[in-house]
Motif scaffolding. Structure first.
Motif, PDB file in Angstrom:
ATOM      1  N   MET A 184       0.840  -1.204   0.000  1.00  0.00           N
ATOM      2  CA  MET A 184       0.000   0.000   0.000  1.00  0.00           C
ATOM      3  C   MET A 184       0.870   1.246   0.000  1.00  0.00           C
ATOM      4  N   ASP A 185       0.344   2.331  -0.582  1.00  0.00           N
ATOM      5  CA  ASP A 185       1.011   3.626  -0.495  1.00  0.00           C
ATOM      6  C   ASP A 185       0.032   4.650   0.074  1.00  0.00           C
ATOM      7  N   ALA A 186       0.492   5.888   0.207  1.00  0.00           N
ATOM      8  CA  ALA A 186      -0.333   6.932   0.822  1.00  0.00           C
ATOM      9  C   ALA A 186      -1.600   7.186   0.028  1.00  0.00           C
ATOM     10  N   ASP A 187      -1.512   7.152  -1.302  1.00  0.00           N
ATOM     11  CA  ASP A 187      -2.697   7.388  -2.136  1.00  0.00           C
ATOM     12  C   ASP A 187      -3.764   6.321  -1.898  1.00  0.00           C
ATOM     13  N   SER A 188      -3.322   5.065  -1.759  1.00  0.00           N
ATOM     14  CA  SER A 188      -4.280   3.985  -1.537  1.00  0.00           C
ATOM     15  C   SER A 188      -5.001   4.163  -0.205  1.00  0.00           C
ATOM     16  N   PRO A 206     -10.097   8.631  -9.416  1.00  0.00           N
ATOM     17  CA  PRO A 206     -11.335   8.152 -10.042  1.00  0.00           C
ATOM     18  C   PRO A 206     -12.194   7.397  -9.025  1.00  0.00           C
ATOM     19  N   VAL A 207     -13.480   7.682  -9.011  1.00  0.00           N
ATOM     20  CA  VAL A 207     -14.373   7.061  -8.035  1.00  0.00           C
ATOM     21  C   VAL A 207     -14.405   5.549  -8.226  1.00  0.00           C
ATOM     22  N   LEU A 208     -14.472   5.101  -9.469  1.00  0.00           N
ATOM     23  CA  LEU A 208     -14.548   3.668  -9.723  1.00  0.00           C
ATOM     24  C   LEU A 208     -13.262   2.952  -9.312  1.00  0.00           C
ATOM     25  N   ASN A 209     -12.138   3.623  -9.406  1.00  0.00           N
ATOM     26  CA  ASN A 209     -10.897   3.034  -8.913  1.00  0.00           C
ATOM     27  C   ASN A 209     -10.916   2.934  -7.393  1.00  0.00           C
ATOM     28  N   THR A 210     -11.482   3.946  -6.739  1.00  0.00           N
ATOM     29  CA  THR A 210     -11.630   3.892  -5.284  1.00  0.00           C
ATOM     30  C   THR A 210     -12.533   2.726  -4.876  1.00  0.00           C
ATOM     31  N   LEU A 211     -13.601   2.506  -5.625  1.00  0.00           N
ATOM     32  CA  LEU A 211     -14.488   1.374  -5.343  1.00  0.00           C
ATOM     33  C   LEU A 211     -13.779   0.047  -5.604  1.00  0.00           C
ATOM     34  N   TYR A 212     -12.964   0.007  -6.644  1.00  0.00           N
ATOM     35  CA  TYR A 212     -12.179  -1.198  -6.956  1.00  0.00           C
ATOM     36  C   TYR A 212     -11.297  -1.589  -5.771  1.00  0.00           C
ATOM     37  N   LEU A 213     -10.786  -0.588  -5.060  1.00  0.00           N
ATOM     38  CA  LEU A 213      -9.921  -0.836  -3.917  1.00  0.00           C
ATOM     39  C   LEU A 213     -10.715  -1.060  -2.634  1.00  0.00           C
ATOM     40  N   ALA A 214     -11.811  -0.333  -2.452  1.00  0.00           N
ATOM     41  CA  ALA A 214     -12.513  -0.323  -1.166  1.00  0.00           C
ATOM     42  C   ALA A 214     -13.534  -1.449  -1.002  1.00  0.00           C
ATOM     43  N   LEU A 230      -8.332  -7.251   1.171  1.00  0.00           N
ATOM     44  CA  LEU A 230      -7.300  -6.535   0.414  1.00  0.00           C
ATOM     45  C   LEU A 230      -6.505  -7.507  -0.466  1.00  0.00           C
ATOM     46  N   TYR A 231      -6.268  -8.696   0.077  1.00  0.00           N
ATOM     47  CA  TYR A 231      -5.477  -9.681  -0.666  1.00  0.00           C
ATOM     48  C   TYR A 231      -6.215 -10.212  -1.888  1.00  0.00           C
ATOM     49  N   LEU A 232      -7.533 -10.133  -1.868  1.00  0.00           N
ATOM     50  CA  LEU A 232      -8.297 -10.523  -3.046  1.00  0.00           C
ATOM     51  C   LEU A 232      -7.903  -9.681  -4.258  1.00  0.00           C
ATOM     52  N   ILE A 233      -7.614  -8.388  -4.016  1.00  0.00           N
ATOM     53  CA  ILE A 233      -7.212  -7.506  -5.115  1.00  0.00           C
ATOM     54  C   ILE A 233      -5.862  -7.939  -5.663  1.00  0.00           C
ATOM     55  N   VAL A 234      -4.928  -8.313  -4.756  1.00  0.00           N
ATOM     56  CA  VAL A 234      -3.617  -8.792  -5.203  1.00  0.00           C
ATOM     57  C   VAL A 234      -3.778 -10.034  -6.065  1.00  0.00           C
ATOM     58  N   CYS A 235      -4.618 -10.970  -5.629  1.00  0.00           N
ATOM     59  CA  CYS A 235      -4.837 -12.201  -6.398  1.00  0.00           C
ATOM     60  C   CYS A 235      -5.403 -11.877  -7.779  1.00  0.00           C
ATOM     61  N   PHE A 236      -6.357 -10.959  -7.816  1.00  0.00           N
ATOM     62  CA  PHE A 236      -6.957 -10.569  -9.094  1.00  0.00           C
ATOM     63  C   PHE A 236      -5.914  -9.921 -10.000  1.00  0.00           C
ATOM     64  N   GLN A 237      -5.089  -9.028  -9.455  1.00  0.00           N
ATOM     65  CA  GLN A 237      -4.085  -8.344 -10.269  1.00  0.00           C
ATOM     66  C   GLN A 237      -3.029  -9.306 -10.779  1.00  0.00           C
ATOM     67  N   MET A 238      -2.667 -10.305  -9.967  1.00  0.00           N
ATOM     68  CA  MET A 238      -1.702 -11.302 -10.435  1.00  0.00           C
ATOM     69  C   MET A 238      -2.253 -12.077 -11.628  1.00  0.00           C
ATOM     70  N   LEU A 239      -3.530 -12.406 -11.581  1.00  0.00           N
ATOM     71  CA  LEU A 239      -4.153 -13.132 -12.688  1.00  0.00           C
ATOM     72  C   LEU A 239      -4.220 -12.255 -13.944  1.00  0.00           C
ATOM     73  N   VAL A 240      -4.611 -10.989 -13.757  1.00  0.00           N
ATOM     74  CA  VAL A 240      -4.677 -10.061 -14.891  1.00  0.00           C
ATOM     75  C   VAL A 240      -3.282  -9.837 -15.471  1.00  0.00           C
ATOM     76  N   PHE A 241      -2.313  -9.632 -14.603  1.00  0.00           N
ATOM     77  CA  PHE A 241      -0.921  -9.447 -15.031  1.00  0.00           C
ATOM     78  C   PHE A 241      -0.463 -10.620 -15.899  1.00  0.00           C
ATOM     79  N   SER A 242      -0.686 -11.839 -15.415  1.00  0.00           N
ATOM     80  CA  SER A 242      -0.250 -13.033 -16.148  1.00  0.00           C
ATOM     81  C   SER A 242      -0.969 -13.145 -17.488  1.00  0.00           C
ATOM     82  N   ALA A 243      -2.259 -12.832 -17.507  1.00  0.00           N
ATOM     83  CA  ALA A 243      -3.038 -12.959 -18.741  1.00  0.00           C
ATOM     84  C   ALA A 243      -2.600 -11.933 -19.790  1.00  0.00           C
ATOM     85  N   VAL A 244      -2.428 -10.688 -19.373  1.00  0.00           N
ATOM     86  CA  VAL A 244      -2.079  -9.633 -20.327  1.00  0.00           C
ATOM     87  C   VAL A 244      -0.685  -9.863 -20.914  1.00  0.00           C
TER      88      VAL A 244
END
Length: 631
Positions: A184-188, A206-214, A230-244
């Motif tokens: 996490m960083d200060a913005d998050s 962006p509001v939708l990005n805030t909702l994506y995190l919150a 919070l870790y659910l977001i990490v899992c999702f990003q790892m999957l997206v990262f690998s796919a892209v």
């Protein structure tokens, strides 16, 4: 001696000096005031190269050999290429002064400094020209410089997307485990504070990005573990990262990228923290970068497949998803998509003007997801009563220039101008303090925080009037303010490789405690080792050079300039998202690597597109296009 030998020797010496020379005024020089000016100047240069005779000799011989061999390369650099090299060399010279004391005084602070500046500038120009020529020649060479038959690449060619996806996922696994519950960083934290009512909900993000995190954090909190949410977001990003990135590797294969390019691209994914660690960072930059990279991949397909692209529904779906992600995950993403959509639709509709049905399909593919993203963002802002963001987010450059003007020329400001500045910056002159005291050369955020968000249109126009007058009065101050803030984009100096972070809840207890977030040491020893490896990789030429802000920026600019010199205008269509991202970084409060992650990630894609465009007349290029259409 041949005609070119003397210029090459001189340029080789200057290039070597620019690498070996200490630019600061050497100690002890000022004490020899009785010496003549010329003697002091020569003594300055000698002391700046003291103890580096062998290094200087080796560099001179290396550069001379490279300059002499350059005539064998079939690359003709045009005026635009040389102009960009000239401007970048000038920025590198400025950077030497800014590194010393945030001014350009060091360029002329003592006898010999002007001579050193000339040597450094000419040498930097020579290095840029030489490096650019060799890189461009390597990219477009008829000899692919392939490394022979690679069992690794044959395996992935046989098994395709899923083989890449699973391999990249396994590469991410160590970071995936030790990053729990996410970096996490200060913005998050600020975004979470907006959503959970700790701060007033402000449209800085962006509001939708805030909702994506919150929303996942809220789900985890309801189930008894905010960290798990919070870790659910990490899992999702790892999957997206690998796919892209698996998709990008498959795209490089379909574009007939040479094996060396594909292996370098895959190696970067495997070893660079700028890839794997970023996937564990929770905020707007990671998922936005993957969306923008996906957008650039689809744009590449649009211009290489032609009309066949629009016959593939899954391609159109991926294009729509990328537009939605880019527009909703960063505020500047909206403007990037608006510009790209306008340019691409104008170009495509002119190209396929005979087919109205196809033009309508292309317009719908771009405009429907863009309109959906804009409508969703507007609806979310109304639902959560979000206070609109301030215009200060777009004024980083002029506000920084005003602050430096006050810092350097405070006595030159008229009472009328001072009143306008006081209206622009709240608390500007309270207790004798001024906005110049908050000036920080590398980042306009300290100045920006004092911007008066309640300024009306007339007051803002009044400020710009004062800003223009002061800029005309002391133009050099404005140039220094902008160059001092942005030179890291062009000068490859900083260690900016993302290192392993932490949840960092202890620094934000007023936010983390009410939400239920806390630091967790899953594998403290393992993470310590990975942190050390990441720091080591940040100083090694590979991968640090290929994943740095400056080198990525320079590569895109030089590719574009050479393409324009060769009248391959269409390359700008491929590079447009990257150029807009670089422009965003230039106008941002500070030069940040996270703002151009997508540019770094897309370099193999852009290199491959450039290579194919430069070789459009070759038999291989024709085969490449046919293969793309079949795929």
């Amino acid at each position: 001696m041949k005609k070119r030998a003397v210029p090459n020797i001189i340029l080789s010496f200057f290039s070597a000096c620019s690498l070996a020379m200490e630019f600061a005024v050497p100690g002890g020089l000022a004490g020899d005031a009785g010496m003549g000016y010329l003697f002091l100047a020569l003594e300055n240069i000698r002391l700046s190269l003291n103890g580096k005779t062998l290094l200087l000799l080796l560099l001179c011989l290396t550069f001379y050999w490279l300059y002499k061999r350059r005539k064998e390369l079939r690359i003709k650099n045009g005026v635009l290429f040389h102009l960009v090299c000239f401007c970048i060399a000038l920025m590198w010279l400025f950077a030497q002064g800014f590194i010393i004391d945030d001014t350009l005084d060091a360029l002329r602070a003592a006898p010999g400094q002007i001579g050193k500046s000339i040597i450094y500038f000419i040498g930097s120009f020579g290095i840029l020209k030489l490096a650019g020529t060799y890189i461009l020649a390597s990219i477009v060479s008829d000899k692919d410089a392939d490394i022979g038959s690679s069992k690794l690449l044959r395996f992935y060619e046989k098994h395709g997307f899923w083989a890449y996806f699973i391999t990249i996922l396994l590469i991410c696994l160590p970071v995936w485990i030790v990053s729990y519950p996410g970096y996490m960083d200060a913005d998050s934290y600020c975004q979470l504070a907006y959503y959970f009512g700790i701060y007033e909900f402000y449209g800085q993000f962006p509001v939708l990005n805030t909702l994506y995190l919150a929303l996942p954090v809220r789900l985890g909190h309801a189930l008894g573990s905010s960290n798990a949410g919070l870790y659910l977001i990490v899992c999702f990003q790892m999957l997206v990262f690998s796919a892209v990135f698996a998709y990008m590797q498959c795209t490089l294969k379909r574009l007939a990228a040479p094996k060396w390019l594909r292996l370098i691209s895959f190696a970067l994914i495997a070893v660079s923290p700028a890839y794997t660690v970023v996937a564990a960072c929770l905020g707007k930059d990671s998922i936005y970068s993957y969306g923008l990279l996906l957008f650039m991949i689809e744009i590449t397909y649009i211009f290489t497949m032609g009309e066949d692209y629009w016959k593939k529904p899954w391609h159109i779906l991926l294009l729509a998803v990328s537009i939605l992600v880019v527009m909703t995950m960063r505020n500047n993403g909206k403007y990037l998509i608006y510009v790209c959509t306008a340019v691409y639709l104008i170009y495509l509709c002119i190209k396929y003007r005979k087919s109205k049905k196809l033009c309508l399909l292309m317009a719908a593919a771009f405009l429907v997801p863009a309109a959906t993203a804009a409508a969703a963002d507007s609806a979310a802002m109304k639902h959560y009563n979000v206070i609109p963001g301030s215009i200060r987010e777009a004024l980083a450059v002029p506000l920084q220039q005003t602050a430096r003007y006050v810092y350097e020329h405070g006595d030159d400001i008229t009472p009328e101008e001072q009143q306008v500045i006081e209206n622009t910056f709240i608390y500007c002159y309270s207790d004798g303090d001024s906005i110049g005291n908050w000036y920080y050369s590398m980042d306009s955020s300290p100045v920006k925080q004092f911007f008066n968000n309640d300024m009306g249109r007339d007051e803002l126009l009044e400020y710009f009037g004062v800003w223009l007058k002061q800029g005309l009065r002391h133009t050099w101050t404005y140039i220094k303010a902008t160059a001092n803030q942005t030179y890291p984009m062009f000068y490859p100096r900083f260690n900016e490789m993302p290192a392993h972070g932490e949840t960092d809840s202890a620094r934000h207890t007023h936010i983390s405690e009410p939400i239920g977030l806390h630091d967790v040491d899953v594998a403290n020893g393992a993470e310590g080792a990975m942190r050390s490896i990441a720091q080591l990789l940040s100083v090694l030429p590979f991968p640090a050079v290929l994943t740095s802000t400056a080198c990525s920026t320079l590569a895109v600019l030089l590719l574009c300039c050479h393409a324009l010199d060769r009248k391959r205008w269409s390359f700008l269509l491929y590079a447009l998202p990257a150029l807009l991202s670089i422009g965003t970084n230039f106008l941002a409060p500070a030069v940040l690597m996270r703002l151009i992650y997508a540019v770094i990630y897309s370099m193999p894609l852009l290199v491959c597109a450039y290579r194919n465009l430069m070789r459009t007349d070759s038999e291989d290029a024709g085969k490449n296009m046919e293969q793309m259409k079949k795929d």
